[in-house]
Each structure stands twice: as C-alpha cells, then as structure tokens.
Motif scaffolding. Structure first.
Motif, mmCIF file in Angstrom:
data_model
loop_
_atom_site.group_PDB
_atom_site.id
_atom_site.type_symbol
_atom_site.label_atom_id
_atom_site.label_comp_id
_atom_site.label_asym_id
_atom_site.label_seq_id
_atom_site.Cartn_x
_atom_site.Cartn_y
_atom_site.Cartn_z
ATOM 1 N N VAL A 1 2.802 23.060 -4.422
ATOM 2 C CA VAL A 1 2.085 21.802 -4.189
ATOM 3 C C VAL A 1 2.849 20.642 -4.809
ATOM 4 N N LEU A 2 3.382 20.853 -6.009
ATOM 5 C CA LEU A 2 4.142 19.803 -6.688
ATOM 6 C C LEU A 2 5.339 19.358 -5.860
ATOM 7 N N LYS A 3 6.054 20.322 -5.312
ATOM 8 C CA LYS A 3 7.242 19.984 -4.525
ATOM 9 C C LYS A 3 6.858 19.188 -3.277
ATOM 10 N N ILE A 4 5.744 19.543 -2.666
ATOM 11 C CA ILE A 4 5.282 18.807 -1.488
ATOM 12 C C ILE A 4 4.890 17.385 -1.862
ATOM 13 N N VAL A 5 4.133 17.242 -2.959
ATOM 14 C CA VAL A 5 3.658 15.930 -3.388
ATOM 15 C C VAL A 5 4.824 15.023 -3.772
ATOM 16 N N ILE A 6 5.772 15.549 -4.553
ATOM 17 C CA ILE A 6 6.913 14.739 -4.985
ATOM 18 C C ILE A 6 7.792 14.377 -3.800
ATOM 19 N N ALA A 7 8.008 15.339 -2.895
ATOM 20 C CA ALA A 7 8.820 15.054 -1.706
ATOM 21 C C ALA A 7 8.175 13.969 -0.852
ATOM 22 N N LEU A 8 6.838 13.990 -0.731
ATOM 23 C CA LEU A 8 6.136 12.961 0.034
ATOM 24 C C LEU A 8 6.261 11.600 -0.652
ATOM 25 N N GLY A 9 6.153 11.594 -1.991
ATOM 26 C CA GLY A 9 6.325 10.343 -2.724
ATOM 27 C C GLY A 9 7.718 9.756 -2.551
ATOM 28 N N PRO B 1 0.815 -1.227 0.000
ATOM 29 C CA PRO B 1 0.000 0.000 0.000
ATOM 30 C C PRO B 1 0.844 1.270 0.000
ATOM 31 N N ILE B 2 1.950 1.265 0.767
ATOM 32 C CA ILE B 2 2.839 2.431 0.773
ATOM 33 C C ILE B 2 3.419 2.644 -0.613
ATOM 34 N N SER B 3 3.805 1.539 -1.273
ATOM 35 C CA SER B 3 4.378 1.635 -2.605
ATOM 36 C C SER B 3 3.377 2.205 -3.603
ATOM 37 N N VAL B 4 2.116 1.762 -3.507
ATOM 38 C CA VAL B 4 1.078 2.272 -4.413
ATOM 39 C C VAL B 4 0.857 3.766 -4.181
ATOM 40 N N ILE B 5 0.774 4.180 -2.924
ATOM 41 C CA ILE B 5 0.556 5.592 -2.604
ATOM 42 C C ILE B 5 1.720 6.437 -3.094
ATOM 43 N N SER B 6 2.946 5.986 -2.817
ATOM 44 C CA SER B 6 4.115 6.765 -3.219
ATOM 45 C C SER B 6 4.224 6.827 -4.737
ATOM 46 N N ASN B 7 3.898 5.704 -5.424
ATOM 47 C CA ASN B 7 3.878 5.718 -6.891
ATOM 48 C C ASN B 7 2.908 6.764 -7.407
ATOM 49 N N SER B 8 1.704 6.782 -6.840
ATOM 50 C CA SER B 8 0.667 7.706 -7.298
ATOM 51 C C SER B 8 1.078 9.154 -7.052
ATOM 52 N N LEU B 9 1.563 9.435 -5.845
ATOM 53 C CA LEU B 9 1.977 10.799 -5.525
ATOM 54 C C LEU B 9 3.135 11.245 -6.406
ATOM 55 N N PHE B 10 4.141 10.383 -6.502
ATOM 56 C CA PHE B 10 5.337 10.764 -7.236
ATOM 57 C C PHE B 10 5.049 10.965 -8.720
ATOM 58 N N MET B 11 4.391 9.984 -9.343
ATOM 59 C CA MET B 11 4.129 10.099 -10.767
ATOM 60 C C MET B 11 3.133 11.202 -11.074
ATOM 61 N N GLY C 1 2.962 13.995 -9.362
ATOM 62 C CA GLY C 1 3.771 15.212 -9.267
ATOM 63 C C GLY C 1 4.676 15.403 -10.460
ATOM 64 N N VAL C 2 5.335 14.316 -10.908
ATOM 65 C CA VAL C 2 6.206 14.412 -12.086
ATOM 66 C C VAL C 2 5.392 14.772 -13.327
ATOM 67 N N GLY C 3 4.197 14.156 -13.453
ATOM 68 C CA GLY C 3 3.358 14.441 -14.606
ATOM 69 C C GLY C 3 2.939 15.902 -14.670
ATOM 70 N N VAL C 4 2.528 16.452 -13.528
ATOM 71 C CA VAL C 4 2.107 17.855 -13.512
ATOM 72 C C VAL C 4 3.303 18.786 -13.688
ATOM 73 N N SER C 5 4.502 18.357 -13.251
ATOM 74 C CA SER C 5 5.694 19.208 -13.419
ATOM 75 C C SER C 5 6.030 19.411 -14.884
ATOM 76 N N TYR C 6 5.536 18.489 -15.753
ATOM 77 C CA TYR C 6 5.748 18.673 -17.188
ATOM 78 C C TYR C 6 5.050 19.939 -17.685
ATOM 79 N N TYR C 7 4.056 20.409 -16.949
ATOM 80 C CA TYR C 7 3.394 21.667 -17.310
ATOM 81 C C TYR C 7 4.407 22.803 -17.358
ATOM 82 N N TYR C 8 5.295 22.838 -16.382
ATOM 83 C CA TYR C 8 6.326 23.878 -16.359
ATOM 84 C C TYR C 8 7.437 23.585 -17.364
ATOM 85 N N ILE C 9 7.786 22.305 -17.517
ATOM 86 C CA ILE C 9 8.874 21.953 -18.419
ATOM 87 C C ILE C 9 8.506 22.263 -19.867
#
Length: 440
Positions: free
Chosen positions: A313-321, A194-204, A206-214
């Motif tokens: 928000v992105l930095k918080i989400v990715i850091a949590l992941g 469950p931790i792995s699923v949550i961290s995957n969801s948060l991290f990916m 966050g990375v996906g939304v960070s593409y908005y800036y990239i």
C-alpha cells in the motif's frame, strides 16, 4: 515588488518606458490587480516542488557519504541552497524596484543583473540568460523524467510480485503516457493547487508510514561507516542537491504570491519550508542508511518488503503522490517556454510532445541513482549554486557596493567554486555510472 498575478511567467514581453533598460530586454508593466496565492498555499507549493524522489534517495546519498559526514553535508548543502535562493529572490526584488516593474522571471533576473554590473559584463547578458534558461529547463524536465522512472519502477516491482512473468520497466513507462497527458493540461497554478495538496498528503503520508519499517529493529550506529572514501562524495553531492534544490520553481511560486515580501525574511515562507525539508531529508537519509546499510537501494521504497501488505500500500500511495508531483514541475517547464516557443506553436501540442520526451528520456536512462546525480550535479549546480552569487555581485556592483574589503565578492567566489567543483565531479561520476551499467 507589488501584488503578483496568478498567471506566472518567466519572460514578460510588454515594453516599459524605463530608459535604463535596453529595448532588447522586455519587461511587464504593472497590470490590473489580481488575486494571488496566500502564504500557506505558497508553503504547500514550495514543499511539493522539493519533496519528491529526492527525499526517498537520501539514504542512498548517505550510503555515498557515511552517517556523520552525510548528516553534516546535508545541513551544509541545505544552508547553501537556501542562502542562494535568498540571494536570487532579493536580486529580483531589487531589480523590480529599480526598474519599476511588477514581476520578473528567472531568465530576466540574470539578463538584467549582467546589465547592472560593470560595462564588460553587459555584452554577455543575452548569452547568460539563454544559458540559465537551458539549465533551468534541463532541471525541470530532468526531475519529471526521474519521476517517470520512479513511478514505473514502483509499478513493476508490485506487478512482478503478483504476476506470473516480469515485464520490462519501459512497458510501464509507456502506460503512464496517457495518464500524464490527461493530468497536465492545466494552464494556471491555481488549478494545480488541489493536485499539489493531494500529492503532498499522499506522499508525506506514505513517507511517514514507511518510517515504521525504517525504525523497526535498527542496528547500532557502530555497524555503519561514519564517513566513506572521498571517491563516493560526488554521488552524495549530486543526490543531495537534487533533493534540496527547488530553485527552478521558486520564481513562478514567488511571482504568484499576494504578498511577495513574505517569501524571504524572518521567519519567511522560504526559511520555514527549508527547515522542514532539511529536517526530513536528514532523518530519512540517516536512519534509512542505518537500517539497510550496503543494501540501500536508489529509493528507500525499493527496500521495503514487497510481500508485506502495508509495504505494498505504501508503494502505491507514494508512487501516486510522485505521479501527481509531476504536474507542478511540468507547469514550470511550460511557463518557461511560454514566451519563447509557445508563441510560434500550439501550446497543447508542445505539452504533449514534452510529456512524450520525458518518458523517452526516462526509458533511455532507467537507472534512477545515476540519473538523480546527473540532474543535480549538471543543471541544479548551474541554476542553484553558480548563477545566484554571480547575480548578487552584479546587482550590488554599483549600489550598495561589494562591502568592506569586497567581502561580497570573495564570499560569492567561494560559492561559485563550490558549485563548479560539484558540477564537474558529479557529472563525471554519473556518466561513468551510466557507462558501467550499459557495459553490464
């Protein structure tokens, strides 16, 4: 191999009656059938074990390679890493069939491989096993240290923006200690799912939304170098290996599967996972460096605008992941030590001491870029690029042989040489980077 148990172990202490195996190599006898994890769960763990600070550092890797050279290098290193994992898992499966055992750990694969080869290599089996165990432990704990640095720097960047004064990044590392202790006492891979699923969801997410800036207002590719001086290539090699080489968690994940044969093959869990990973690494590295150029930081999240609410928000989400990702690698570290150290000491005490150790090392080396290069070049080259081809040569030595014109031998010599060159140049480069940082 037959059905695997949910409890993963790198070293198995039950004896076997197989006469071909010396008494000093303990192995696990087949046990009562237990439920393992399915293919989808395996894919989740595989992605999570490789998706972390490495993908966020890929723009920095491209900065040390150039757009085109970085793209070609990423696909090449991704292919070599995947091929080496294939070789190692295949060797493990062959050894399990030859010795009629249920499962086998990373260290035992190496030890038994040296016993399977020519007579001259048998006396080095124990030393080779201990060497790969030390490198593997260095890899896993090194990745944990890098995660601590990343999360602490992300916290510092946000607090500095809103706070009235700046605090040293080591203060935030200290704050992480009780949180890490609380979340890393689980003793089964199933409880970590469950931790792995949550961290995957948060991290990916966050990375996906960070593409908005990239992808916002990208410059022309003509404004970035297609290739840079070869002096910078070791940094690219170390960072790319760190990002893509997840072999440290491969054996515990594969050993936990209901159907281990599904891990390699066509398409296979490994191939599917690596195609996803290499694609994500290439996209993030190429367009991240294209966006920020010479200003590209050690992690792409450090380039995001601190004042923008979405970026915060992105930095918080990715850091949590990333924080939650610590658990899977730490679990593999404990599993590696279980039959060597944890037999003599209380496991919970060892867990706490190791968590504190990762934070102390992170505090001593808070520069993320050189740290990623060092871990990738030193430990991951040994574990992921040097030992798998050596094991294949030894396992295939007597049967089925090295092939026509000894093609398996020459092919694996090339891979080992590639790993040794990367190990030496990457390690020297990262050490010099640390020396320059401390002189400043």
């Amino acid at each position: 191999m037959t059905t695997k148990s949910d409890r993963v172990s790198y070293h198995d202490d039950n004896k076997t009656d197989t006469p071909a195996v010396p008494e000093k190599i303990p192995l696990l006898l087949p046990t009562i059938k237990q439920a393992g994890i399915g293919d989808i769960e395996t894919l989740v763990h595989l992605l999570k074990s490789s998706l972390g600070t490495g993908i966020l550092a890929m723009p920095m890797a491209f900065k040390n390679a150039g757009l085109i050279f970085g793209l070609l290098g990423t696909f090449f290193i991704g292919y070599i890493c995947t091929y080496c994992v294939h070789m190692f898992v295949k060797c493990a499966q062959i050894l399990c069939e030859r010795k009629t055992i249920q499962k086998i750990g990373f260290q035992k694969v190496v030890e038994l491989s040296f016993l399977e080869g020519p007579k001259a290599t048998t006396k080095f089996s124990t030393a080779a096993g201990k060497t790969v165990m030390a490198a593997l432990l260095m890899e896993l704990l090194g990745c944990c240290c890098a995660y601590v640095v990343f999360v602490a720097k992300s916290m510092k960047q946000l607090v500095d923006h809103y706070g009235g004064h700046e605090m040293d990044v080591r203060f935030y590392m200290l704050l992480l200690v009780p949180c890490l202790i609380t979340t890393n006492m689980g003793k089964s891979l199933r409880f970590i799912t469950p931790i792995s699923v949550i961290s995957n969801s948060l991290f990916m997410g966050g990375v996906g939304v960070s593409y908005y800036y990239i992808f916002d207002d990208l410059p022309s590719v003509r404004e970035r170098p297609w290739a840079v001086s070869w002096h910078h290539w070791p940094k690219f090699f170390g960072t790319a290996i760190f990002a893509m080489e997840g072999i440290g968690t491969i054996m515990p994940i594969e050993n936990s599967m209901k159907t281990p044969k599904h891990f390699i093959g066509c398409p296979g869990v490994l191939n599917i996972g690596m195609i996803i990973l290499v694609t994500l690494y290439s996209i993030t590295g190429f367009f991240g460096f294209l966006k920020y150029g010479a200003a590209t930081d050690d992690s792409i999240t450090f380039n995001l605008p601190t004042g923008a609410p979405l970026a915060q928000v992105l930095k918080i989400v990715i850091a949590l992941g990333i924080f939650l990702s610590y658990s899977l690698l730490f679990f593999a570290s404990i599993d590696l030590l279980r039959d060597n150290v944890l037999q003599r000491y209380a496991e919970n005490s060892i867990r706490i001491w190791l968590i504190v150790l990762t934070v102390v090392i992170a505090a001593l080396f808070p520069n993320l870029g050189p740290f990623l290069t060092l871990v990738g070049a030193l430990s991951l080259s040994i574990v992921g690029l040097i030992f798998p081809p050596i094991c294949e040569v030894l396992v295939y030595w007597h049967s089925p042989g090295l092939g026509r014109f000894n093609w398996r031998l020459w092919k694996n010599i090339l891979i080992v040489c590639f790993g040794i060159v990367g190990l030496i140049t990457g390690t020297m480069t990262s050490i010099s980077e640390f020396a320059r940082a401390y002189r400043r």
